[in-house]
Design an enzyme around this catalytic site. Structure first.
Site, PDB file in Angstrom:
ATOM      1  N   SER A 146      41.530 -12.058  28.183  1.00 25.56           N
ATOM      2  CA  SER A 146      41.338 -11.149  29.306  1.00 25.56           C
ATOM      3  C   SER A 146      42.608 -10.338  29.557  1.00 25.56           C
ATOM      4  O   SER A 146      43.072  -9.616  28.671  1.00 25.56           O
ATOM      5  CB  SER A 146      40.890 -11.940  30.535  1.00 25.56           C
ATOM      6  OG  SER A 146      40.401 -11.100  31.545  1.00 25.56           O
ATOM      7  N   ASP A 235      29.457  -8.885  29.261  1.00 24.13           N
ATOM      8  CA  ASP A 235      30.768  -8.660  29.849  1.00 24.13           C
ATOM      9  C   ASP A 235      31.014  -7.151  29.868  1.00 24.13           C
ATOM     10  O   ASP A 235      30.851  -6.489  28.837  1.00 24.13           O
ATOM     11  CB  ASP A 235      31.824  -9.354  28.988  1.00 24.13           C
ATOM     12  CG  ASP A 235      33.251  -9.238  29.515  1.00 24.13           C
ATOM     13  OD1 ASP A 235      33.493  -8.478  30.466  1.00 24.13           O
ATOM     14  OD2 ASP A 235      34.132  -9.913  28.947  1.00 24.13           O
ATOM     15  N   HIS A 265      32.267 -13.440  30.209  1.00 21.40           N
ATOM     16  CA  HIS A 265      33.706 -13.441  30.427  1.00 21.40           C
ATOM     17  C   HIS A 265      34.133 -14.816  30.951  1.00 21.40           C
ATOM     18  O   HIS A 265      33.486 -15.395  31.817  1.00 21.40           O
ATOM     19  CB  HIS A 265      34.074 -12.357  31.441  1.00 21.40           C
ATOM     20  CG  HIS A 265      35.522 -12.004  31.424  1.00 21.40           C
ATOM     21  ND1 HIS A 265      36.053 -11.102  30.538  1.00 21.40           N
ATOM     22  CD2 HIS A 265      36.568 -12.453  32.184  1.00 21.40           C
ATOM     23  CE1 HIS A 265      37.350 -10.990  30.750  1.00 21.40           C
ATOM     24  NE2 HIS A 265      37.689 -11.805  31.740  1.00 21.40           N
TER      25      HIS A 265
END
Length: 303
Positions: A146, A235, A265
């Site tokens: 991320s 996502d 995610h």
């Protein structure tokens, strides 16, 4: 546009993971005060934390003046940047993930406790990652999830250092067009929404178009290391991985993008409970190990 049918895209183990995550970390958490977000995130991470594999030797120490956690192993080292929107997370939040990488690859893993926004706006976090890389001798593989994937990629762009053998980016935020593609299709995905992405971008304090903040804003994709960019299908960030790998290949580099069907995610915490997540984590650790051997582990150069 027809909304995605998440009931069919997401399998039962992954749905169970989402429900359990949301029992600790409600979908509206990004709207809470930052300190409350950190408290909730820490509680959620602790709930999912797995025991370290036996025999690991772990120590906390400063590297380049930055707090790090070192999971002892062989070289080349893996520098790991944790996720959390540049706002939450730290050494404890990703301890078991880094321990798992160390255990599966046999490589030393250096987890970076970079400074967080909003107290420390961009480029503070990147400066910390660069300081750690600069202080470590020998060859390296960079990895992150991320926001951490963004930091790993940004470091590769800034340095273009031949010591960096490869980068593995896990559902990374890289700066794609938020008005098209997965940002629109999966704007209201479970675990992360387009609104969440916009919130974290705002609180980070980076200037628009700054390639040190968002690597897809860079105009030069030459001189980058071998790259695996792993996206989750459900996502809003999914297309960032695909677009980033395509840019590297167009510039003559080696890069592969994988979009994992039905994953969301934050799935790293589901790697012990959801088979799809377990399979993806195995690919990630196998690729890190291959990059450390200076090997491209895929038969296709331009997938």
């Amino acid at each position: 546009m027809t909304a995605p049918d998440y009931a069919s895209l997401i399998d039962a183990p992954t749905r169970a993971f989402i429900r359990r995550t949301e029992s600790f970390y409600p979908p509206e958490t990004a709207s809470f005060p930052v300190e409350e977000q950190r408290r909730i995130y820490g509680r959620m991470c602790a709930a999912f934390a797995q025991p370290r594999p036996p025999g690991l030797h772990v120590r906390d120490e400063a590297v380049g003046g930055v707090s790090c956690r070192i999971f002892a192993g062989a070289g080349p080292r893996v520098v790991y940047c944790h996720g959390g929107g540049f706002v939450v997370g730290g050494l404890d939040s990703h301890d078991d993930i880094c321990a798992g990488i160390c255990d599966r690859t046999g490589l030393e893993v250096v987890a970076v406790d970079y400074r967080l926004a909003p107290e420390h706006p961009h480029p503070a976090a990147l400066e910390d990652v660069l300081a750690v890389i600069g202080a470590l001798p020998g060859r390296l593989v960079l990895a992150g999830d991320s926001a951490g994937g963004c930091l790993a990629a940004a470091a590769c762009h800034v340095l273009r250092d031949p010591r960096i053998l490869g980068q593995v980016l896990i559902y990374p935020l890289l700066g794609g067009d938020t008005g098209r593609g997965s940002y629109v299709t999966h704007a209201d995905a479970p675990m992360l929404t387009r609104a969440d992405v916009a919130y974290y971008a705002g609180i980070r304090g980076a200037a628009k178009g700054d390639p040190t903040a968002l690597p897809l804003d860079d105009g030069d994709f030459t001189g980058l290391p071998m790259t695996l960019a792993v996206a989750a299908e459900c996502d809003p960030l999914a297309d960032d991985a695909t677009d980033y790998a395509a840019r590297i290949r167009a510039a003559g580099g080696r890069a592969r993008a994988v979009t994992d069907a039905g994953l969301v995610h934050g799935w790293l915490r589901a790697r012990h409970s959801a088979p799809r997540a377990a399979q993806s984590f195995q690919r990630i650790t196998d690729t890190i190990a291959a990059f450390a051997r200076s090997e491209w582990p895929y038969t296709e150069v331009n997938p």
